[in-house]
Write a protein that holds these residues in place. Sequence first.
Motif, PDB file in Angstrom:
ATOM      1  N   UNK A 259     182.894  58.754  17.334  1.00  0.00           N
ATOM      2  CA  UNK A 259     180.948  58.518  17.682  1.00  0.00           C
ATOM      3  C   UNK A 259     181.788  59.564  18.720  1.00  0.00           C
ATOM      4  N   UNK A 260     182.569  58.726  19.946  1.00  0.00           N
ATOM      5  CA  UNK A 260     182.835  59.977  21.176  1.00  0.00           C
ATOM      6  C   UNK A 260     183.440  61.271  20.425  1.00  0.00           C
ATOM      7  N   UNK A 261     184.466  60.715  19.560  1.00  0.00           N
ATOM      8  CA  UNK A 261     185.027  62.308  19.381  1.00  0.00           C
ATOM      9  C   UNK A 261     183.460  63.058  18.085  1.00  0.00           C
ATOM     10  N   UNK A 262     183.038  62.790  18.004  1.00  0.00           N
ATOM     11  CA  UNK A 262     181.614  63.455  16.777  1.00  0.00           C
ATOM     12  C   UNK A 262     180.583  64.126  18.577  1.00  0.00           C
ATOM     13  N   UNK A 263     180.360  63.602  18.951  1.00  0.00           N
ATOM     14  CA  UNK A 263     179.443  63.769  20.185  1.00  0.00           C
ATOM     15  C   UNK A 263     179.668  64.410  21.197  1.00  0.00           C
ATOM     16  N   UNK A 264     181.356  64.886  21.640  1.00  0.00           N
ATOM     17  CA  UNK A 264     181.836  65.799  22.382  1.00  0.00           C
ATOM     18  C   UNK A 264     182.690  67.133  21.619  1.00  0.00           C
ATOM     19  N   UNK A 265     181.778  67.420  20.366  1.00  0.00           N
ATOM     20  CA  UNK A 265     181.728  68.711  19.359  1.00  0.00           C
ATOM     21  C   UNK A 265     180.853  69.271  19.174  1.00  0.00           C
ATOM     22  N   UNK A 266     179.231  67.831  19.009  1.00  0.00           N
ATOM     23  CA  UNK A 266     178.294  68.886  18.905  1.00  0.00           C
ATOM     24  C   UNK A 266     177.859  68.786  19.986  1.00  0.00           C
TER      25      UNK A 266
END
Length: 329
Positions: free
Chosen positions: A209-216
């Motif tokens: 979830x953290x990785x996706x948030x950073x990417x978005x």
Amino acid sequence: MRLPDAPTRHRPALPAGPAAEFTEAWLRNRRLSEHTRGAYQRDVADWLAWCAGHELDPLRTTFLHVNEFARTLEATLAARTGKPLTPATVGRKLSAVSSWYDFLVKLGAVDANPVAGADRPRIDRDHSNTVGLTPAEVDALLAAAEAATGPTAARNLAVIALLADLGLRVGELISLDVTDLGAERGHRSIRFVGKGGKARRRALTPGTAYTLDAYLSQRAASRGGPVHQLTGPLLVTATGARLDRHSVFRLVRRLAREAGIAAWARLSPHSLRHSFATTARAEGVPLEDVQDAMGHADPRTTRRYDRDRYNLDRDPAYAIWAARSRRRG
């Protein structure tokens, strides 16, 4: 020697238009992922081309013709490997043709499915040709993605995290949209359409979830707007197009090579799916929970993905002996 045609009787004509259009009608009647739909379309096209090359009417074929077609497939070299098609590939192609004929039977265009009586290849359900990864190798792959820099680094890390932590099929991965992200009962989650057209949902680990948030966040910043205004595919190219499966294959192998994984040239996104199943079982996750997470209708399929299932450390004899010792103690 030309094989005899099947006996005929008066049958309704196929829907108007070329065979390709009829095949599309058959595919629209099935709940299939985009990848499976494309594979089935190619498989039926191969059968129709073989029939045309042998001057056969597909509506008058017998199981003998299907057997001859299967032997042709078994002698065909795969373009990617230069080796004969595997029994699993031949079996899949015959399954597609069989489904096509099942549809024709329902329409009354043929009396029976000729594939039903054919000699299909024996498939070892306890074996898979996919090269798996050890937990340490998965960690190294993630570390390589985390160490990368550049405009696509955040997206690439999100790709590897989703494959490693959720064991998604590559078709499921690239079909994700931004709107598929959500939250349910305190869990960050993602919804998607799995194999067979079944709607599914999975929990996102805190790390993913953290990785996706950073990417978005990075993607939104590059467009000069907030994250909640992002739409369309979840994973996109530099031009904003949906990421395709070939790019994911190349990414997995490139990062694996950078991570020093010896088998990097033989890896695929599916390697991470195998590792997901094996690691989950090794960590004590019940088979039925792994089966549900992977979207398998048959637990035997899940067991085939579990590369550690023959590890003697997991022999139930130990659990029975330990329980008996506790009772006696």
